[in-house]
Design an enzyme around this catalytic site. Structure first.
Site, mmCIF file in Angstrom:
data_model
loop_
_atom_site.group_PDB
_atom_site.id
_atom_site.type_symbol
_atom_site.label_atom_id
_atom_site.label_comp_id
_atom_site.label_asym_id
_atom_site.label_seq_id
_atom_site.Cartn_x
_atom_site.Cartn_y
_atom_site.Cartn_z
ATOM 1 N N ASN A 1 -10.151 -0.410 0.357
ATOM 2 C CA ASN A 1 -8.679 -0.249 0.563
ATOM 3 C C ASN A 1 -8.123 -0.754 -1.031
ATOM 4 O O ASN A 1 -8.220 -2.104 -1.219
ATOM 5 C CB ASN A 1 -7.876 -1.072 1.590
ATOM 6 C CG ASN A 1 -6.449 -1.045 1.486
ATOM 7 O OD1 ASN A 1 -5.863 -0.837 0.794
ATOM 8 N ND2 ASN A 1 -5.812 -1.621 2.937
ATOM 9 N N HIS B 1 -3.247 7.111 2.631
ATOM 10 C CA HIS B 1 -3.663 5.759 2.237
ATOM 11 C C HIS B 1 -5.276 5.531 2.933
ATOM 12 O O HIS B 1 -5.259 5.487 4.041
ATOM 13 C CB HIS B 1 -2.815 4.594 2.711
ATOM 14 C CG HIS B 1 -3.066 3.245 2.301
ATOM 15 N ND1 HIS B 1 -3.771 3.137 1.206
ATOM 16 C CD2 HIS B 1 -3.157 2.276 3.155
ATOM 17 C CE1 HIS B 1 -4.020 1.757 1.210
ATOM 18 N NE2 HIS B 1 -3.528 1.313 2.359
ATOM 19 N N CYS C 1 0.844 -1.110 -0.035
ATOM 20 C CA CYS C 1 -0.020 -0.168 0.125
ATOM 21 C C CYS C 1 0.899 1.347 -0.057
ATOM 22 O O CYS C 1 0.412 2.376 -0.319
ATOM 23 C CB CYS C 1 -0.942 0.064 1.283
ATOM 24 S SG CYS C 1 -2.082 -1.516 1.187
HETATM 25 N N1 ACO Z 1 -18.147 -8.989 10.199
HETATM 26 C C1 ACO Z 1 -18.352 -9.173 11.041
HETATM 27 N N2 ACO Z 1 -17.740 -9.723 12.108
HETATM 28 C C2 ACO Z 1 -16.222 -9.536 12.053
HETATM 29 C C3 ACO Z 1 -15.649 -9.449 10.525
HETATM 30 C C4 ACO Z 1 -16.666 -8.962 9.551
HETATM 31 N N3 ACO Z 1 -16.298 -8.836 8.325
HETATM 32 N N4 ACO Z 1 -14.313 -9.422 10.708
HETATM 33 C C5 ACO Z 1 -14.043 -9.539 11.856
HETATM 34 N N5 ACO Z 1 -15.267 -9.920 12.575
HETATM 35 C C6 ACO Z 1 -15.571 -10.277 14.189
HETATM 36 C C7 ACO Z 1 -14.133 -10.980 14.636
HETATM 37 O O1 ACO Z 1 -14.331 -12.280 14.539
HETATM 38 C C8 ACO Z 1 -14.113 -10.597 16.106
HETATM 39 O O2 ACO Z 1 -15.049 -11.187 16.534
HETATM 40 P P1 ACO Z 1 -14.735 -12.125 18.384
HETATM 41 O O3 ACO Z 1 -14.611 -10.636 19.109
HETATM 42 O O4 ACO Z 1 -16.157 -12.834 18.541
HETATM 43 O O5 ACO Z 1 -13.519 -12.773 18.239
HETATM 44 C C9 ACO Z 1 -14.698 -9.169 16.259
HETATM 45 O O6 ACO Z 1 -15.486 -9.031 14.919
HETATM 46 C C10 ACO Z 1 -13.723 -8.019 16.475
HETATM 47 O O7 ACO Z 1 -12.701 -8.243 15.562
HETATM 48 P P2 ACO Z 1 -11.470 -7.147 15.502
HETATM 49 O O8 ACO Z 1 -10.390 -7.819 14.819
HETATM 50 O O9 ACO Z 1 -11.038 -7.042 17.023
HETATM 51 O O10 ACO Z 1 -11.952 -6.092 14.836
HETATM 52 P P3 ACO Z 1 -11.283 -4.604 14.614
HETATM 53 O O11 ACO Z 1 -11.838 -3.574 15.487
HETATM 54 O O12 ACO Z 1 -9.744 -4.691 15.133
HETATM 55 O O13 ACO Z 1 -11.461 -4.227 13.239
HETATM 56 C C11 ACO Z 1 -9.929 -4.229 11.127
HETATM 57 C C12 ACO Z 1 -10.690 -5.262 12.511
HETATM 58 C C13 ACO Z 1 -11.149 -3.700 10.482
HETATM 59 C C14 ACO Z 1 -9.302 -5.431 10.314
HETATM 60 C C15 ACO Z 1 -8.969 -3.287 11.890
HETATM 61 O O14 ACO Z 1 -8.025 -4.113 12.769
HETATM 62 C C16 ACO Z 1 -8.056 -2.583 10.894
HETATM 63 O O15 ACO Z 1 -8.708 -2.178 10.005
HETATM 64 N N6 ACO Z 1 -6.889 -3.033 10.737
HETATM 65 C C17 ACO Z 1 -5.860 -2.468 9.756
HETATM 66 C C18 ACO Z 1 -5.860 -2.988 8.656
HETATM 67 C C19 ACO Z 1 -5.282 -2.277 7.566
HETATM 68 O O16 ACO Z 1 -5.410 -1.329 7.609
HETATM 69 N N7 ACO Z 1 -4.901 -3.021 6.641
HETATM 70 C C20 ACO Z 1 -4.257 -2.683 5.277
HETATM 71 C C21 ACO Z 1 -2.851 -2.440 5.235
HETATM 72 S S1 ACO Z 1 -2.182 -2.003 3.905
HETATM 73 C C22 ACO Z 1 -1.754 -2.957 2.869
HETATM 74 O O17 ACO Z 1 -0.508 -3.226 2.464
HETATM 75 C C23 ACO Z 1 -2.531 -4.284 2.245
#
Ligand code: ACO
Length: 336
Positions: A288, A258, A117
């Site tokens: 993204n 980003h 990214c």
């Molecule tokens: N729908 C419903 N529930 C979900 C989903 C979904 N799509 N995905 C995860 N959950 C659940 C999980 O299973 C978890 O359940 P549990 O509490 O029963 O275990 C709960 O939701 C919470 O999950 P978390 O991982 O704690 O959610 P978080 O608030 O951290 O959000 C997210 C997740 C959106 C992925 C966040 O961590 C994030 O944006 N991280 C950065 C990711 C990023 O920017 N990546 C790109 C990098 S750039 C590149 O080079 C590609």
């Protein structure tokens, strides 16, 4: 050729696939909901490319628009750099495929950059430095991605976040001093490589029946850890680049972060002591799009008049690697 006084982004172009996939549509195939995706990420829908619509096709279309907007033809390009984490093929480079599709001159250097990214910021900096050195007058820099091919559509924690797109910029030598790219920074920390990766499909673990069964050639991510690191490196990259240029954050008219997650962008804005009005967003419509994300957001901000001649603009990214980068520029539109 003498070294130029400055290096500018002369024009930008984009291409996005026709097909929109809403959160509601995704919730019919994986256990998720529009409400979860919107509140956790800010994403409402994403574009998904067709089977014959590859990064080289989208990249060539975005570049063609950028060239047309600058009143240039493919023959005017001296250098092509493509940033992608989803190349059309393991080899040759996507840049060589774009060169042929766009009809660029057959003797120019064309190569890919792999910085996920952060790829567009990396590619922009490499191209700008090659132009600044005086050997090339004009470069095309493209960020093009088909993430729909590498995400695991059975993994709700990642598949809801990504989309396909391409963005391009014409990067050019300029005879006006003090405009265009003023300061930049690139960084990486490979000790965190496994926070965001595809375990198989490369030469270390070639695709086999076992890797396919284990779904190891798809993207895997530790979202929580990436989130924390992203906020830290994006905010500190902005601070370092601003300090290098002697510019205060409130002098910057427009930040182009980003577009990974609205909560990451809000945290970065808060850390810089700024309101969200200086941070144009497009992740609601595109999700993204990795290396395409920054040129896509920049083009939209420019089209909507949020980036104007003379404005300070700060682009900042992070991605798999982990990698990060920031570029501060004074937007300059030369008279034709
Ligand atoms: N729908 C419903 N529930 C979900 C989903 C979904 N799509 N995905 C995860 N959950 C659940 C999980 O299973 C978890 O359940 P549990 O509490 O029963 O275990 C709960 O939701 C919470 O999950 P978390 O991982 O704690 O959610 P978080 O608030 O951290 O959000 C997210 C997740 C959106 C992925 C966040 O961590 C994030 O944006 N991280 C950065 C990711 C990023 O920017 N990546 C790109 C990098 S750039 C590149 O080079 C590609």
């Amino acid at each position: 050729m003498p070294a130029p006084k400055s290096v500018i982004i002369r024009s930008v172009g984009v291409h996005t696939p026709e097909r929109r996939v809403t959160n509601e549509e995704l919730s019919r195939t994986v256990d998720t909901s529009d409400e979860w995706i919107r509140t956790r990420s800010g994403i409402g829908e994403r574009r998904i490319a067709g089977p014959d619509e590859n990064p080289s096709d989208m990249g060539a279309k975005a570049a063609a628009q950028a060239l047309e907007r600058a009143g240039l033809s493919p023959a005017d390009v001296d250098l092509l750099v493509v940033a992608t984490m989803t190349p059309d093929l393991p080899f040759p480079s996507t840049a060589c495929l774009v060169q042929a599709k766009l009809g660029l001159r057959r003797d120019i250097p064309c190569f890919d950059i792999a910085a996920a990214c952060s790829g567009f910021i990396y590619a922009l900096q490499v191209a700008a430095d090659m132009v600044r050195a005086g050997r090339y007058r004009r470069a095309l820099v493209i960020g093009a991605e088909k993430l729909s091919s590498v995400v695991d559509w059975t993994d709700r924690s990642t598949c809801v976040l990504f989309g396909d797109a391409a963005g391009a910029a014409v990067v050019e030598a300029c005879d006006t001093a003090g405009v265009g790219i003023l300061a930049n920074l690139l960084g990486a920390d490979g000790s965190n490589a496994e926070l965001l990766w595809a375990p198989a499909g490369g030469s270390a673990k070639p695709a086999s029946a076992e890797t396919l069964a284990a779904r190891e050639h798809y993207l895997r991510m530790n979202g929580k850890e990436v989130f924390k690191l992203a906020v830290r490196v994006m905010a500190s990259s902005c601070e370092k680049v601003l300090a290098e240029a002697g510019v205060a954050s409130d002098q910057v008219a427009c930040f182009i972060p980003h577009q990974a997650n609205i909560r990451i962008i809000e945290a970065v804005a808060a850390q810089l002591g700024l309101g969200m009005d200086r941070f144009p967003l497009n992740l609601e419509c595109f999700g993204n799009t990795s290396a395409a994300s920054i040129p896509l957001a920049l083009e939209q901000a420019w089209r909507e008049g949020k980036v104007r001649h003379g404005d300070l603009v700060l682009m900042v990214a992070f991605g798999a690697g982990l990698t990060w980068g920031a570029t501060l520029l004074r937007w300059h539109e030369p008279k034709r």
